[in-house]
Scaffold this active site. Structure first.
Site, PDB file in Angstrom:
ATOM      1  N   ASN A  19      44.786  39.862  61.964  1.00  0.00           N
ATOM      2  CA  ASN A  19      44.190  38.599  61.539  1.00  0.00           C
ATOM      3  C   ASN A  19      45.234  37.512  61.775  1.00  0.00           C
ATOM      4  O   ASN A  19      46.239  37.743  62.448  1.00  0.00           O
ATOM      5  CB  ASN A  19      43.690  38.696  60.078  1.00  0.00           C
ATOM      6  N   ASN A  53      42.145  47.648  51.871  1.00  0.00           N
ATOM      7  CA  ASN A  53      43.016  47.264  52.979  1.00  0.00           C
ATOM      8  C   ASN A  53      43.693  45.934  52.683  1.00  0.00           C
ATOM      9  O   ASN A  53      43.190  45.102  51.926  1.00  0.00           O
ATOM     10  CB  ASN A  53      42.167  47.139  54.243  1.00  0.00           C
ATOM     11  N   LYS A  99      55.333  42.879  31.390  1.00  0.00           N
ATOM     12  CA  LYS A  99      55.271  41.466  31.022  1.00  0.00           C
ATOM     13  C   LYS A  99      54.086  40.784  31.687  1.00  0.00           C
ATOM     14  O   LYS A  99      53.639  41.206  32.761  1.00  0.00           O
ATOM     15  CB  LYS A  99      56.540  40.766  31.487  1.00  0.00           C
ATOM     16  N   TYR A 153      38.243  40.652  64.582  1.00  0.00           N
ATOM     17  CA  TYR A 153      39.706  40.542  64.556  1.00  0.00           C
ATOM     18  C   TYR A 153      40.235  40.187  65.934  1.00  0.00           C
ATOM     19  O   TYR A 153      39.572  40.380  66.958  1.00  0.00           O
ATOM     20  CB  TYR A 153      40.321  41.874  64.099  1.00  0.00           C
ATOM     21  N   LYS A 179      31.203  38.290  60.149  1.00  0.00           N
ATOM     22  CA  LYS A 179      32.406  37.478  59.900  1.00  0.00           C
ATOM     23  C   LYS A 179      33.439  37.741  60.979  1.00  0.00           C
ATOM     24  O   LYS A 179      33.595  38.879  61.425  1.00  0.00           O
ATOM     25  CB  LYS A 179      32.989  37.830  58.522  1.00  0.00           C
ATOM     26  N   MET A 180      34.151  36.703  61.367  1.00  0.00           N
ATOM     27  CA  MET A 180      35.221  36.840  62.351  1.00  0.00           C
ATOM     28  C   MET A 180      36.462  36.081  61.883  1.00  0.00           C
ATOM     29  O   MET A 180      36.404  35.209  61.023  1.00  0.00           O
ATOM     30  CB  MET A 180      34.774  36.304  63.705  1.00  0.00           C
ATOM     31  N   LYS A 181      37.583  36.444  62.489  1.00  0.00           N
ATOM     32  CA  LYS A 181      38.860  35.820  62.157  1.00  0.00           C
ATOM     33  C   LYS A 181      39.036  34.526  62.922  1.00  0.00           C
ATOM     34  O   LYS A 181      38.591  34.399  64.067  1.00  0.00           O
ATOM     35  CB  LYS A 181      40.006  36.790  62.499  1.00  0.00           C
ATOM     36  N   ASP A 210      37.227  33.415  58.786  1.00  0.00           N
ATOM     37  CA  ASP A 210      38.279  33.754  57.815  1.00  0.00           C
ATOM     38  C   ASP A 210      39.647  33.458  58.415  1.00  0.00           C
ATOM     39  O   ASP A 210      40.045  34.061  59.413  1.00  0.00           O
ATOM     40  CB  ASP A 210      38.157  35.253  57.481  1.00  0.00           C
ATOM     41  N   ALA A 211      40.379  32.531  57.790  1.00  0.00           N
ATOM     42  CA  ALA A 211      41.702  32.135  58.297  1.00  0.00           C
ATOM     43  C   ALA A 211      42.847  32.896  57.629  1.00  0.00           C
ATOM     44  O   ALA A 211      44.017  32.671  57.968  1.00  0.00           O
ATOM     45  CB  ALA A 211      41.895  30.637  58.109  1.00  0.00           C
ATOM     46  N   GLU A 236      36.623  30.675  55.076  1.00  0.00           N
ATOM     47  CA  GLU A 236      37.343  31.504  54.088  1.00  0.00           C
ATOM     48  C   GLU A 236      38.852  31.330  54.151  1.00  0.00           C
ATOM     49  O   GLU A 236      39.439  31.296  55.230  1.00  0.00           O
ATOM     50  CB  GLU A 236      36.985  32.980  54.365  1.00  0.00           C
ATOM     51  N   GLU A 262      40.465  36.709  47.546  1.00  0.00           N
ATOM     52  CA  GLU A 262      40.814  38.118  47.757  1.00  0.00           C
ATOM     53  C   GLU A 262      42.278  38.403  47.445  1.00  0.00           C
ATOM     54  O   GLU A 262      42.641  39.557  47.213  1.00  0.00           O
ATOM     55  CB  GLU A 262      40.482  38.555  49.194  1.00  0.00           C
ATOM     56  N   ASP A 289      38.792  41.026  44.337  1.00  0.00           N
ATOM     57  CA  ASP A 289      38.538  42.438  44.688  1.00  0.00           C
ATOM     58  C   ASP A 289      39.188  43.299  43.615  1.00  0.00           C
ATOM     59  O   ASP A 289      40.415  43.366  43.528  1.00  0.00           O
ATOM     60  CB  ASP A 289      39.147  42.700  46.068  1.00  0.00           C
ATOM     61  N   HIS A 319      35.844  41.014  48.255  1.00  0.00           N
ATOM     62  CA  HIS A 319      36.559  41.536  49.431  1.00  0.00           C
ATOM     63  C   HIS A 319      36.655  43.051  49.331  1.00  0.00           C
ATOM     64  O   HIS A 319      36.626  43.610  48.238  1.00  0.00           O
ATOM     65  CB  HIS A 319      37.970  40.924  49.414  1.00  0.00           C
ATOM     66  N   GLU A 338      31.314  42.811  50.741  1.00  0.00           N
ATOM     67  CA  GLU A 338      31.798  42.887  52.121  1.00  0.00           C
ATOM     68  C   GLU A 338      31.589  44.291  52.667  1.00  0.00           C
ATOM     69  O   GLU A 338      31.474  45.263  51.911  1.00  0.00           O
ATOM     70  CB  GLU A 338      33.296  42.537  52.155  1.00  0.00           C
ATOM     71  N   SER A 339      31.552  44.411  53.978  1.00  0.00           N
ATOM     72  CA  SER A 339      31.493  45.735  54.610  1.00  0.00           C
ATOM     73  C   SER A 339      32.200  45.650  55.957  1.00  0.00           C
ATOM     74  O   SER A 339      32.157  44.609  56.614  1.00  0.00           O
ATOM     75  CB  SER A 339      30.008  46.122  54.715  1.00  0.00           C
ATOM     76  N   TYR A 340      32.944  46.711  56.298  1.00  0.00           N
ATOM     77  CA  TYR A 340      33.630  46.764  57.600  1.00  0.00           C
ATOM     78  C   TYR A 340      33.014  47.916  58.384  1.00  0.00           C
ATOM     79  O   TYR A 340      33.515  49.042  58.313  1.00  0.00           O
ATOM     80  CB  TYR A 340      35.118  47.066  57.452  1.00  0.00           C
TER      81      TYR A 340
HETATM   82  O1  LIG Z   1      41.973  40.860  57.437  1.00  0.00           O
HETATM   83  C1  LIG Z   1      42.065  41.094  56.240  1.00  0.00           C
HETATM   84  O2  LIG Z   1      43.148  41.100  55.629  1.00  0.00           O
HETATM   85  C2  LIG Z   1      40.817  41.365  55.448  1.00  0.00           C
HETATM   86  C3  LIG Z   1      40.171  40.124  55.000  1.00  0.00           C
HETATM   87  O3  LIG Z   1      40.726  39.058  54.943  1.00  0.00           O
HETATM   88  C4  LIG Z   1      38.756  40.170  54.611  1.00  0.00           C
HETATM   89  O4  LIG Z   1      38.173  41.231  54.666  1.00  0.00           O
HETATM   90  O5  LIG Z   1      38.228  39.119  54.230  1.00  0.00           O
HETATM   91 MG   LIG Z   2      39.508  37.543  54.011  1.00  0.00          MG
END
Ligand SMILES: O=C([O-])CC(=O)C(=O)O
Ligand SMILES: [Mg+2]
Length: 386
Positions: A19, A53, A99, A153, A179-181, A210-211, A236, A262, A289, A319, A338-340
């Site tokens: 990412n 992850n 603490k 990714y 979703k994409m990076k 997602d940045a 994101e 996340e 998460d 997440h 979410e789902s991968y």
């Molecule tokens: O690429 C990652 O670390 C995972 C992530 O941000 C996501 O699933 O939103």
């Molecule tokens: Mg993310």
């Protein structure tokens, strides 16, 4: 009733993807088994858990601090009034002599054990965890859960065609949001990647980006100005997850939905986002998460905090892509999960035979979290303890 053993194994979930902030070439996770003295069908009830992850395995913390605290606590001190294992009391035992603040990665270690504890508790009750959670909260469970496909990714040698083929694979499997990076390439290149995906989306389907916390405020705003022409599902984690002011200022430049959370690992961090991050309860999304942030015992505190600030739990889409959050979504009315579909196997995904239809899955009626319904995953888990 007591916990007789807690085992941990650090397992690889490496993948050649990246990412905007990290690559996953050395990514690991902790797999945990909580062994109880309860016998069902001639075998001890064992709860299983793992961390999401993005953070690495937590074997050291689990073995040195958190498992011993549970195993050396007086067994009765971990039970509720019905003499059943009490996840809240087990959590408190783990947090002994810790603490407040500076949550670091102990929240991942505790969250992983907490997942296994809830799996055991629901199995002992012979119920799916989502039904147990709904009963305890006195709400109606809804086994139909919205899920979106995360991927897109950066990957050596992967061009626009590769990105399009990946996304087509998700659409073909029934997802309606993908979703994409972004942020791992110059803005102009990212816009080309985004437009490639948008062009192929059928009506009613949407794209999230997602940045991964990569941007400073100026870059986040430059992206916001480019992204707002696109009608995205969400933008994101633009900036550092703890930079609440950046998030709040960004809202002045981005009227569409944003998502983050996340990498906030406690109720208190989540509360700071709600207090100071300018998140908008009518359109933004919260991605805390539990498997990274002290588990469901803490997540329940986070949900109560959200309620007190007037946020609907339906604004939460966690997440992590694990079955634990699917159960929370189905049991307590979160907005989805979410789902991968192609990543982090065998840990992510759904029980065998569960299909995505119109962007939703239906939870099967499996006792516990449902790991026994996913053959590749339960094989891995049973090799740790069975
Ligand atoms: O690429 C990652 O670390 C995972 C992530 O941000 C996501 O699933 O939103
Ligand atoms: Mg993310």
């Amino acid at each position: 009733m007591r916990i007789v053993d807690i085992r941990e194994r650090t397992a690889p979930i490496s993948s050649p993807i990246a990412n905007a902030f990290i690559d996953f070439s050395k990514m690991t996770l902790s797999l945990v088994a909580v062994v109880t003295d309860v016998i069902r069908d001639g075998r001890p009830v064992i709860g299983y858990g793992f961390n999401s992850n993005g953070r690495y395995g937590q074997g050291g913390l689990i073995r040195e601090r958190f498992a011993p605290r549970v195993l050396t606590a007086a067994p009765d001190s971990l039970l509720d009034e019905a003499s059943l294992l009490d996840p809240g009391k087990i959590w408190a035992a783990m947090f002994t002599n810790e603490k407040p603040g500076g949550h670091g990665e102990r929240s991942v270690a505790i969250g992983t054990i907490d997942m296994a504890v809830w799996d055991a508790v629901a199995k002992i009750a012979s119920k799916p965890l989502f039904r147990l959670l709904a009963e305890r909260a006195k709400v109606q469970a809804n086994p139909r859960v919205f899920v979106y496909a995360a991927g897109g990714y950066y990957h050596p040698g992967k061009g626009l065609e590769g990105l399009a083929a990946e996304m087509q694979g998700y659409l073909d499997r029934g997802y309606t949001v993908v979703k994409m990076k972004i942020g791992g390439a110059p803005l102009a290149d990212d816009c080309k990647r985004i437009e490639t995906v948008l062009k192929m989306l059928p009506a009613g389907c949407k794209l999230a980006v997602d940045a991964n916390g990569r941007f400073d405020l100026d870059t986040a705003v430059a992206y916001a100005k480019a992204l707002r022409q696109y009608d995205l599902f969400w933008y994101e984690e633009a900036g550092d997850p703890l930079d609440y002011e950046l998030q709040a200022k960004l809202a002045e430049h981005y009227p569409g939905p944003m998502a983050t959370g996340e990498n906030l690992f406690s109720m208190q961090d989540a509360r700071n986002l709600i207090r100071y991050g300018g998140m908008r309860p009518d359109r933004d999304w919260l991605q805390f998460d539990c498997a990274l942030s002290y588990g469901l015992v803490e997540y329940l505190r986070t949900l109560e905090m959200l309620k007190s600030y007037g946020w609907s739990w339906s604004r939460c889409i966690p997440h992590g892509g694990h079955q634990m959050s699917l159960n929370i979504a189905a049991g307590l009315g979160l907005g989805g999960n979410e789902s991968y579909p192609d990543l982090f196997q065998p840990y992510g995904g759904f029980p065998d035979g569960v299909r995505v239809e119109a962007g939703h899955i239906t939870m099967p009626e499996l006792p516990g979290i449902g790991f026994e319904g996913k053959s590749d995953l339960i094989t891995e888990m049973r090799s740790l303890a069975s």
